[in-house]
Design an enzyme around this catalytic site. Structure first.
Site, mmCIF file in Angstrom:
data_model
loop_
_atom_site.group_PDB
_atom_site.id
_atom_site.type_symbol
_atom_site.label_atom_id
_atom_site.label_comp_id
_atom_site.label_asym_id
_atom_site.label_seq_id
_atom_site.Cartn_x
_atom_site.Cartn_y
_atom_site.Cartn_z
ATOM 1 N N LYS A 9 9.707 -2.947 -2.817
ATOM 2 C CA LYS A 9 9.964 -1.607 -3.343
ATOM 3 C C LYS A 9 11.467 -1.361 -3.436
ATOM 4 O O LYS A 9 11.954 -0.697 -4.344
ATOM 5 C CB LYS A 9 9.323 -0.555 -2.432
ATOM 6 C CG LYS A 9 7.794 -0.610 -2.434
ATOM 7 C CD LYS A 9 7.207 0.229 -1.300
ATOM 8 C CE LYS A 9 5.683 0.191 -1.311
ATOM 9 N NZ LYS A 9 5.106 0.883 -0.127
ATOM 10 N N VAL A 10 12.182 -1.867 -2.459
ATOM 11 C CA VAL A 10 13.642 -1.802 -2.448
ATOM 12 C C VAL A 10 14.132 -3.246 -2.432
ATOM 13 O O VAL A 10 13.574 -4.088 -1.715
ATOM 14 C CB VAL A 10 14.137 -1.027 -1.211
ATOM 15 C CG1 VAL A 10 15.633 -1.183 -1.027
ATOM 16 C CG2 VAL A 10 13.758 0.449 -1.317
#
Lengths: 338, 338, 338, 338
Positions: free
Chosen positions: C293-294
């Site tokens: 996600k990051v």
């Protein structure tokens, strides 16, 4: 109370469209007046009230690793400016103050470092701050000599924690040191749990050596600072406290205020601890009213946040509000303190 | 490490379809092994390991208002059962232990009571526990006499906090008292910040009176329990700690373990404090490894929760796991501890 | 890594001896670089990087009662200034934005008010903010008419939450409104859980009435904004997020970034929630890396604090750092976003 | 109120000297009645009251990663036993329920794993729980087919989140599945933010495919479950809620109770979130009284702790208190609920 009395002051929404000073930001927080922002604005107001109240003795309670993390010079400067009149601290904060005064340093690290590696490298971690072991060894070494000197000079007299802090401050020559600033400014520093820090271990080293040398060690009475801090409270016409963290310093200040049957007039607590598990550090300022530690009509607020963020903001806001080059005179009745 | 090594142990979901004993519940928590439930299951295992390890000196750190809230008899019983070998406590917990030993009580209240009313009624609030002022007055009165007696008998000898706790335990006859149980079981109780409690204020009353009577007061040395606790650590082949809350007791135990250059073998911390603001109470057990306070290969866990819930569960689970009528023998090398 | 590499950057202690601007304070925090102060300084740097990165689409996640508490104008202004490019919000924040746009107000209250009294007075409490019931009634009334109008104009077409927010913004004429500012600035506002707010109850009123009138109600598709937000992420060369609180908005942004197989380049999370109980709001930014996600090399930080304090500081610091009258151009590839 | 009325019920100290059942432990907590232990004892009493109240519809709010961490079978069993009558959940918990129903697993991990390594290995981390990416891929694949089937069968009819959950439960054949147990027991499951989960991403995949195949996708109306949950509340003579975590599920239940102008009769909230930052998850049950979401005279308590510890204890205590083989009948007026 009527319904309309409830709905008098609308929340004004922040507006930040140009460069703001810290105190202008606090004004915005006052406009909104809600949640943490509202609490912080109130805290700034209370610190200003304390500072402008000529009768108020301002107590600072210091717990948590504030000095390793960068709070040292700020507190020293506030002491010199008369904006703190009495310090009550954990031993550890004065240990770290002394480490820097004796040439050591704290270093920026990270909270996810591998502690097994740090252990092998003899580097100690305090969340995201690092201290090399040799700075502790250096402290042990130089501080043992300082203890010897204090023991020699005190000639068997038993000291209070407050006497002891003064003797340390006298021997630490760093102007950024809290202990030094307090010594120079005649501000008492209470260390009610000093034994629970490297200063306790230094005493272990010192007293072992003194025994071999057949000399008496530095003697610190566990109880005698109780009378001293109660004495200060009794002399004070008004009392205010700013608590960073909580712990023994908070309890010591509150208990002293209680012992005078008077109670604090101002109180700001900055903490992340919570009330529900019943610990003193997280206890509400409402609760202290039941004891008489804080007056029912006192100006009080708890700010839930990291003291490393909140207290510098309060200090910056205060300094901006006061006149330039402001030096607060010692509160009345405290003039001959110490 | 290969990928398959990561994915070895599936989470087994709880199943609670009939009456469970506390330890059966913990087995369910072990099956799932996640979040707080997993941590609690590990904590129970570590306490069992400590209890079965004949070489392990078990330290209990006691901070927060655990005694007022109902933890007194449990701790006294664990002391008598050999499941706690050394206690390090805030002064306040022993104050409240003494209040009950001297006939006082704590009462169930509520966290939203009006503290102004309580103040007028002379009732003190600790979150949702109440203590009537007269129980403190009674404590002050009777404890001053006990101090007189200790001072008379010690004939000018300076006590350590540990000596002092033993003298109190000797004079409190309530079998449910922690101080009494510790005295009877020859379990040392360290009070490194005893001055920061009503026991400090009692000393203020006592010493004022003794001065008028021209008699020496009870003398407590601030530093001498440092050598004592380091001595215990050095004699111990293994060391474990259970920390309720944190604060000075946690730091005192960890520092003593560090001073022996050895480090703790077992550690369970129960707290709601958080790590990010850098205070000792919330610091991770990983961080303590960098210092050498806890061994790199020690069995450790932090349970994030209210000690009033978590510790009784651990104790109930342990008692269920041990043989009936189990009395743990004193750890080796601690036999002659006094 | 060698030992000396660990100990490179000493903690510089704060010094606040004269009036400081907000960004000068942040410089002091950068000097110390520890605990919350260090995290906040990093957060300010990351927001500046996002703002100066022409390719970066800046997502703002909005959960918790930020709008009632005073954050409304600030967010509206940041939207107009190009410093926020996409908003993902709880329904409730847009409810309170609409309440003020339609003439209502929020009022300063206190967290210890008697809720039984407030109930009798028809005043709703959100911690220390009050909202009179009639402002909700007014909202219900006027908003039902707005829904009617949207339903009439959309002629049976099903809207996404993002379409819906735009239609609301078009009809709210208050320049301080977040929905209005977003509409005027062509900034999409996603409301992935809009049904869970008074806007859901308004739909209940509206659809009941439409049924009686034999007219089709406003139709909102639960899933169609998924494709829209993924579309924005795919068009974006870089993605950054600022999360106030957490909850559904944080998860929605992170999941959209994941769905593009790309991951966020910048992330600032402001929260008081903690990681150990496993909820998304308190989850660490490290954890998000395992999912993708990051990005592993993204610039990220979590600031543990009250968003009402922390975010205005970040905004004030950013505005001070940018050129005067700075208006950030829409990120590349987002120009035609509608 | 007179002073003596304050001091009626002394704290009875825990005593744990032999094997205890979970409910016997709760009796000990009731004796002490303080801090978290007191709150937990009250929570167990309230759950028992709800269970014995034939008129009470029991709502369970589910937020946070409870299903990945091991709560799945327990909730499924409580649903089958009639001890939960309505579920309101985040999408994510039903995603993880479905992952296991479709053959996947969650694995025990650690909160300090290297997330860069996990990313390379395609293993997702939720605090200390791991999920292999292939279980998500498997979910995407099989769930897309399930969506196709639902879309085909519903023939253009728009579903509510509650219909949708029932359709899923019908197609998941795992008896340990929450969705399955709810389907079989005719217990409605509301998913007010279902789009904010992998179930939203599956819809993105599904609808893209359906578009190519020129078939209509599964249609989910964002608002229609509002009327459904209000309908349930209106039919219920009494309403109780148990909230694990908070978030959208808590707000959805409270708002539905408010919309009936009635308010909840029982409420237990288990959370670690705090009130001071103003978020709904941490808001006090006192505050909800001002809105009318909870009745002024309702039985309520918040337990501050990890739901993975607290809720199983409540369930175990309840099961022990009820008769063996107890199956709670559906509350009156809910008999025909579909």
């Amino acid at each position: 109370m009527q319904r309309k009395d409830l709905l008098t002051e609308p929340v004004k929404h922040f507006r930040i469209n140009s460069k703001l000073s810290v105190n202008q930001l606090i004004q915005q927080f006052q406009n909104s007046g809600s949640f943490g922002a509202g609490r912080l604005a109130v805290a700034c107001d209370i610190y200003e009230k304390m500072a402008r109240d000529k009768d108020c003795t301002i107590f600072l309670g210091l717990a948590g690793a504030l000095v390793p993390a960068g709070m040292r010079s700020l507190i020293a400067d506030l002491i010199r400016g008369g904006l703190i009149n009495v310090v009550v601290s954990t031993g550890a904060n004065m240990v770290h103050d002394s480490i820097e005064a004796l040439g050591g340093h704290h270093y920026k690290g990270h909270w996810l470092m591998d502690d097994h590696v740090l252990y092998r490298y003899h580097v100690y971690r305090i969340y995201d701050v690092l201290v090399p072991e040799e700075d502790f060894v250096n402290l042990d070494y130089k501080m043992t000599a300082i203890y010897d000197d204090i023991a020699d000079q005190s000639k068997g007299k038993t000291l209070s924690s407050c006497d002891f802090a003064r003797e340390l401050g006298k021997r630490l020559e760093d102007p950024d040191s809290i202990l030094r600033a307090a010594y120079e400014s005649n501000v008492p520093v209470f260390l009610p749990a000093v034994r629970d820090s490297e200063l306790g271990y230094v005493h272990f080293l010192h007293s072992t050596r003194r025994k071999l040398a057949k000399k008496p060690p530095l003697l610190l009475d566990a109880f005698s600072d109780v009378a001293e801090i109660i004495g200060i409270c009794r002399k004070s016409k008004k009392m205010g406290m700013i608590i960073l963290g909580g712990g023994v310093p908070r309890n010591t200040i509150q208990s002293a205020a209680l012992a005078t049957k008077s109670g604090l007039d101002y109180a700001v607590v900055i903490t992340m601890d919570r009330a529900e598990t019943g610990g003193l550090s997280g206890s509400t300022l409402e609760e202290t009213v039941s004891w008489g530690k804080v007056k029912g009509q006192a100006s009080t607020v708890t700010v839930y946040g990291d003291a490393m963020i909140i207290f510098p903001i309060m200090a910056a806001s205060l300094i901006e509000r006061l006149d330039k080059n402001h030096k607060r005179p010692r509160p009345k009745n405290m003039e001959k303190l110490a």
